[in-house]
Design a protein around this motif. Structure first.
Motif, PDB file in Angstrom:
ATOM      1  N   ILE A   1       0.822  -1.208   0.000  1.00 28.40           N
ATOM      2  CA  ILE A   1       0.000   0.000   0.000  1.00 28.40           C
ATOM      3  C   ILE A   1       0.862   1.267   0.000  1.00 28.40           C
ATOM      4  CG2 ILE A   1      -0.214   0.076   2.522  1.00 28.40           C
ATOM      5  CD1 ILE A   1      -3.030   1.057   2.205  1.00 28.40           C
ATOM      6  N   LEU A   2       2.092   1.144   0.515  1.00 25.90           N
ATOM      7  CA  LEU A   2       2.982   2.302   0.606  1.00 25.90           C
ATOM      8  C   LEU A   2       4.411   1.846   0.320  1.00 25.90           C
ATOM      9  CD1 LEU A   2       3.291   5.358   1.508  1.00 25.90           C
ATOM     10  CD2 LEU A   2       3.816   4.466   3.788  1.00 25.90           C
ATOM     11  N   GLU A   3       5.081   2.585  -0.570  1.00 24.97           N
ATOM     12  CA  GLU A   3       6.461   2.245  -0.895  1.00 24.97           C
ATOM     13  C   GLU A   3       7.325   3.494  -0.781  1.00 24.97           C
ATOM     14  OE1 GLU A   3       8.833  -0.522  -4.128  1.00 24.97           O
ATOM     15  OE2 GLU A   3       6.731  -0.008  -4.455  1.00 24.97           O
ATOM     16  N   ILE A   4       8.384   3.384   0.010  1.00 23.27           N
ATOM     17  CA  ILE A   4       9.301   4.500   0.241  1.00 23.27           C
ATOM     18  C   ILE A   4      10.657   4.121  -0.344  1.00 23.27           C
ATOM     19  CG2 ILE A   4      10.499   5.816   2.039  1.00 23.27           C
ATOM     20  CD1 ILE A   4       7.897   5.236   3.727  1.00 23.27           C
ATOM     21  N   THR A   5      11.187   4.979  -1.198  1.00 23.64           N
ATOM     22  CA  THR A   5      12.435   4.659  -1.909  1.00 23.64           C
ATOM     23  C   THR A   5      13.443   5.790  -1.744  1.00 23.64           C
ATOM     24  OG1 THR A   5      11.093   3.486  -3.553  1.00 23.64           O
ATOM     25  CG2 THR A   5      13.402   3.884  -4.114  1.00 23.64           C
ATOM     26  N   ASN A   6      14.610   5.461  -1.177  1.00 26.53           N
ATOM     27  CA  ASN A   6      15.739   6.400  -1.046  1.00 26.53           C
ATOM     28  C   ASN A   6      15.323   7.758  -0.465  1.00 26.53           C
ATOM     29  OD1 ASN A   6      17.556   4.513  -2.133  1.00 26.53           O
ATOM     30  ND2 ASN A   6      17.063   5.145  -4.222  1.00 26.53           N
ATOM     31  N   LEU A   7      14.535   7.718   0.565  1.00 24.14           N
ATOM     32  CA  LEU A   7      14.043   8.953   1.184  1.00 24.14           C
ATOM     33  C   LEU A   7      15.152   9.621   1.983  1.00 24.14           C
ATOM     34  CD1 LEU A   7      11.375  10.603   1.645  1.00 24.14           C
ATOM     35  CD2 LEU A   7      11.191   9.404   3.815  1.00 24.14           C
ATOM     36  N   GLU A   8      15.301  10.933   1.787  1.00 16.96           N
ATOM     37  CA  GLU A   8      16.289  11.708   2.536  1.00 16.96           C
ATOM     38  C   GLU A   8      15.652  12.983   3.071  1.00 16.96           C
ATOM     39  OE1 GLU A   8      19.981  12.550   0.647  1.00 16.96           O
ATOM     40  OE2 GLU A   8      20.358  10.465   0.052  1.00 16.96           O
ATOM     41  N   LYS A   9      16.152  13.406   4.225  1.00 15.98           N
ATOM     42  CA  LYS A   9      15.742  14.686   4.798  1.00 15.98           C
ATOM     43  C   LYS A   9      16.972  15.373   5.370  1.00 15.98           C
ATOM     44  CE  LYS A   9      13.197  18.045   6.322  1.00 15.98           C
ATOM     45  NZ  LYS A   9      12.573  19.007   5.393  1.00 15.98           N
ATOM     46  N   THR A  10      17.250  16.562   4.852  1.00 16.03           N
ATOM     47  CA  THR A  10      18.390  17.355   5.321  1.00 16.03           C
ATOM     48  C   THR A  10      17.910  18.773   5.596  1.00 16.03           C
ATOM     49  OG1 THR A  10      19.836  16.059   3.904  1.00 16.03           O
ATOM     50  CG2 THR A  10      20.736  18.086   4.790  1.00 16.03           C
TER      51      THR A  10
ATOM     52  N   GLY B   1      26.509  35.135   3.766  1.00  8.03           N
ATOM     53  CA  GLY B   1      27.106  33.937   3.183  1.00  8.03           C
ATOM     54  C   GLY B   1      26.071  32.881   2.861  1.00  8.03           C
ATOM     55  N   LYS B   2      26.546  31.751   2.384  1.00  8.58           N
ATOM     56  CA  LYS B   2      25.661  30.673   1.953  1.00  8.58           C
ATOM     57  C   LYS B   2      25.161  29.867   3.162  1.00  8.58           C
ATOM     58  CE  LYS B   2      27.740  29.991  -2.596  1.00  8.58           C
ATOM     59  NZ  LYS B   2      28.407  29.021  -3.480  1.00  8.58           N
ATOM     60  N   ALA B   3      23.973  29.256   2.949  1.00  7.93           N
ATOM     61  CA  ALA B   3      23.434  28.383   3.980  1.00  7.93           C
ATOM     62  C   ALA B   3      24.297  27.127   4.087  1.00  7.93           C
ATOM     63  CB  ALA B   3      21.996  27.997   3.653  1.00  7.93           C
ATOM     64  N   GLN B   4      24.485  26.663   5.316  1.00 11.82           N
ATOM     65  CA  GLN B   4      25.271  25.453   5.535  1.00 11.82           C
ATOM     66  C   GLN B   4      24.348  24.240   5.585  1.00 11.82           C
ATOM     67  OE1 GLN B   4      27.487  26.127   9.142  1.00 11.82           O
ATOM     68  NE2 GLN B   4      29.288  26.764   8.001  1.00 11.82           N
ATOM     69  N   THR B   5      24.708  23.203   4.862  1.00  8.29           N
ATOM     70  CA  THR B   5      23.923  21.976   4.864  1.00  8.29           C
ATOM     71  C   THR B   5      24.403  21.074   5.994  1.00  8.29           C
ATOM     72  OG1 THR B   5      23.627  22.106   2.482  1.00  8.29           O
ATOM     73  CG2 THR B   5      23.211  19.973   3.520  1.00  8.29           C
ATOM     74  N   GLN B   6      23.465  20.649   6.852  1.00  8.36           N
ATOM     75  CA  GLN B   6      23.817  19.774   7.962  1.00  8.36           C
ATOM     76  C   GLN B   6      23.793  18.312   7.512  1.00  8.36           C
ATOM     77  OE1 GLN B   6      20.803  21.154  10.780  1.00  8.36           O
ATOM     78  NE2 GLN B   6      22.449  22.043  12.000  1.00  8.36           N
ATOM     79  N   SER B   7      24.236  17.430   8.382  1.00  9.93           N
ATOM     80  CA  SER B   7      24.171  15.996   8.091  1.00  9.93           C
ATOM     81  C   SER B   7      22.708  15.580   7.936  1.00  9.93           C
ATOM     82  CB  SER B   7      24.801  15.190   9.229  1.00  9.93           C
ATOM     83  OG  SER B   7      26.158  15.542   9.384  1.00  9.93           O
ATOM     84  N   PRO B   8      22.428  14.607   7.060  1.00  8.89           N
ATOM     85  CA  PRO B   8      21.034  14.195   6.837  1.00  8.89           C
ATOM     86  C   PRO B   8      20.390  13.639   8.102  1.00  8.89           C
ATOM     87  CG  PRO B   8      22.497  13.284   5.151  1.00  8.89           C
ATOM     88  CD  PRO B   8      23.371  13.879   6.205  1.00  8.89           C
ATOM     89  N   ILE B   9      19.133  14.039   8.334  1.00 12.87           N
ATOM     90  CA  ILE B   9      18.351  13.455   9.426  1.00 12.87           C
ATOM     91  C   ILE B   9      17.897  12.056   9.024  1.00 12.87           C
ATOM     92  CG2 ILE B   9      16.316  13.756  10.896  1.00 12.87           C
ATOM     93  CD1 ILE B   9      18.431  15.908  11.284  1.00 12.87           C
ATOM     94  N   LEU B  10      17.535  11.905   7.744  1.00 23.27           N
ATOM     95  CA  LEU B  10      17.207  10.607   7.165  1.00 23.27           C
ATOM     96  C   LEU B  10      18.073  10.412   5.928  1.00 23.27           C
ATOM     97  CD1 LEU B  10      13.297  10.760   7.357  1.00 23.27           C
ATOM     98  CD2 LEU B  10      14.786   9.377   8.810  1.00 23.27           C
TER      99      LEU B  10
END
Length: 548
Positions: free
Chosen positions: A301-310, A318-327
């Protein structure tokens, strides 16, 4: 003389007895556990010992405390000034929810310094040095950072360690810990409990440790007091209580804790095991183990593929800093009628995943494919039940209005029909029609959680996300809610994503388990197979933190 001697302590409010003439002693270097369900009188007793209860509750009896000079003081009769000099100095408290107990507008360091400054004449430099030493003693990492951090900037376990530092700051002789680990991860619970036990032995304090979970006290308490409906029904050493319990309520309490060993069975609750007789005595009831109907699983019913959250940390310049991914690269599939358990410590990404699935957060990358409907109604097809039912409900509207609200907001039905739907949902969740008109404060924790479940079901979702939805409840109420969730799943064919830090609960309710660590899936597979034969070292670590 014992450090604390309580004789015939009684608390009443509106002619109702909250605590009924209980007596006990506690000695320095020993831990006394007080256990019982909500409403048993545990917290009323411990708050009443130093007269922290509101004026509407009257207290009687004798509470003798031996101060550092050897004087015996009746805490119920001494002057307010004398009592204030003892509170925080010789008698300290640790409360259940550190986020509520700590002041959100002051740094952690300032708050512990403030507690020191009330009772000790130290300058600013000396106070800071003492705070940092306390932070080291309770094993906080990066103590300078935490000293300057606000409560919301540190984890739940770290906040509780700050609270413990504050309680220990004036070298108390009696420490009262009121449910200090209830809302914490299993691994954090274990570390906090180990810390408290070591502090008691190292400093020679006495501790009253309050809990609704008898298993939690097994390795903590020297003596255990069992309370039920305001009465002290049994007292004994930890070995006596666990090996040869005498009172039917103690025996019932030990059998109601959900366990992965009961997977596939209906869980017993206190009313199933305890008979209250007309003469006021209690007797055991026989409970026959019942196997549940198997819930047949359908297609994916639900398929999650390579989900990321940063998250990006924005800067003024200056530029925004990207943190380590939460997911990071999360992939799994969910079948209709299946229950997937999601476990891991705080910060692993469990709740972030739930928020993304319900549309409360946007994903950074990856695909979420819902097979049953188009994306326009995805928000209605996936609903969430949160951890704290009291915070989840609006205190100014009734349970009936709370259940009707989603139907009226989405304009699915008119008001009269919405009321009928709400009444049916109340019945489905085991509540009577009278609850339609009750406000949240007029219900127990278990009843409020039933209302939250009814509200989540009002939009007829296919998937229900349960985010720590039984964590804050008594073990017997946990069993009631878990039984209810299983019954509803069977009747409606629902799919559950069950988020919890308690592997016993997850092992009971889930078909399969996903273990998250630092935003990555560490291990996944059939629930009982993973608990009995874990492959990952991290999964083994979580299992070792379980209470048996």
């Amino acid at each position: 003389m014992p450090l604390l001697s309580v004789t015939d302590f009684k608390a009443t409010a509106d002619q109702k007895t909250l605590v009924n003439s209980i007596s006990f002693n506690t000695e320095e270097g020993f831990i006394t556990g007080i256990v019982g369900e909500s409403g048993s009188g545990k917290s009323v007793t411990c708050m009443g010992l130093t007269r922290l209860l509101p004026d509407s509750i009257s207290i009687n009896g004798k509470v003798l405390f031996k101060d550092s000079e050897g004087n015996s003081i009746n805490l119920l009769k001494c002057s307010d000034d004398q009592l204030r000099s003892l509170r925080g100095k010789e008698i300290a408290y640790i409360f259940q929810e550190p986020m509520t107990a700590l002041n959100p507008v002051h740094t952690c360091g300032y708050q512990v310094e403030e507690a020191i400054g009330v009772h000790q004449k130290l300058d600013k430099t000396q106070r800071k040095h003492k705070v940092l030493e306390l932070f080291k003693e309770v094993k906080l990492p990066d103590i300078e950072r935490i000293y300057s951090s606000f409560p919301h900037q540190i984890s739940g376990g770290q906040r509780q360690r700050v609270m413990i530092s504050m309680a220990l700051s004036n070298d108390p002789r009696l420490l009262i810990a009121d449910e200090p680990t209830t809302a914490l991860d299993a691994s954090v619970q274990k570390s906090i409990i180990d810390l408290l036990v070591n502090m008691v032995k190292k400093r020679g304090m006495a501790m009253l440790f309050i809990s609704h979970d008898l298993s939690c006290l097994k390795t903590v308490a020297d003596t255990i007091l069992v309370m039920y409906k305001g009465n002290l029904v049994e007292t004994g050493t930890s070995n006596e209580i666990f090996n040869t319990p005498q009172h039917p309520y103690t025996k019932a309490l030990m059998k109601t804790r959900p366990s992965y060993k009961q997977a596939g069975s209906i869980l017993p609750t206190i009313p199933d095991l305890l008979q209250e007789n007309k003469d006021g005595s209690f007797s055991e009831k026989e409970f026959k183990n019942s196997i549940r109907h198997n819930i047949s699983q359908g297609e994916t019913i639900l398929e999650i593929t390579n989900l990321e959250k940063t998250y990006n940390r924005k800067k003024f310049f200056g530029k925004a800093q990207t943190q380590s991914p939460i997911l990071n690269s999360i992939s799994f599939a969910v079948n209709q009628g299946q229950t997937i358990g999601l476990v891991g410590e705080s910060g692993c990404g469990k709740s972030t995943l739930a928020k993304i699935l319900t549309g409360l957060e946007a994903k950074s990358k990856g695909e979420i494919s819902f097979k049953k409907s188009n994306s326009n109604v995805l928000g209605r097809q996936i609903q969430m039940v949160f951890q704290d039912p009291f915070s989840s409900l609006n205190p100014s509207i009734t349970a009936g209005e709370a259940i009707m609200e989603p139907l009226l907001v989405h304009k699915i039905v008119k008001k009269n029909e919405a009321k009928q739907n709400a009444l049916k949902l109340l019945e489905l969740t085991g509540l009577t029609e009278e609850f339609f008109y009750k406000y949240p404060h007029q219900m127990s924790g278990g009843q409020r959680q039933r209302v939250c479940i009814a509200r989540a079901l009002s939009l007829e979702p296919s998937i229900l996300i349960l985010d720590e939805s039984v964590a804050a409840l008594d073990v017997s109420v946990q069993s009631q809610i878990l039984n209810l969730l299983k019954d509803i799943q069977f009747k409606l064919g629902l799919t559950y994503l069950f988020i919890s830090h308690d592997l016993n609960v997850v092992g009971y309710i889930a078909d399969s388990i996903i273990v998250l660590k630092n935003g990555i899936i560490e291990e996944q597979g059939p629930a009982l197979q993973m608990i009995n034969n874990p492959q990952s070292d991290y999964t083994k670590f979580l299992i070792n933190c379980m209470y048996e």
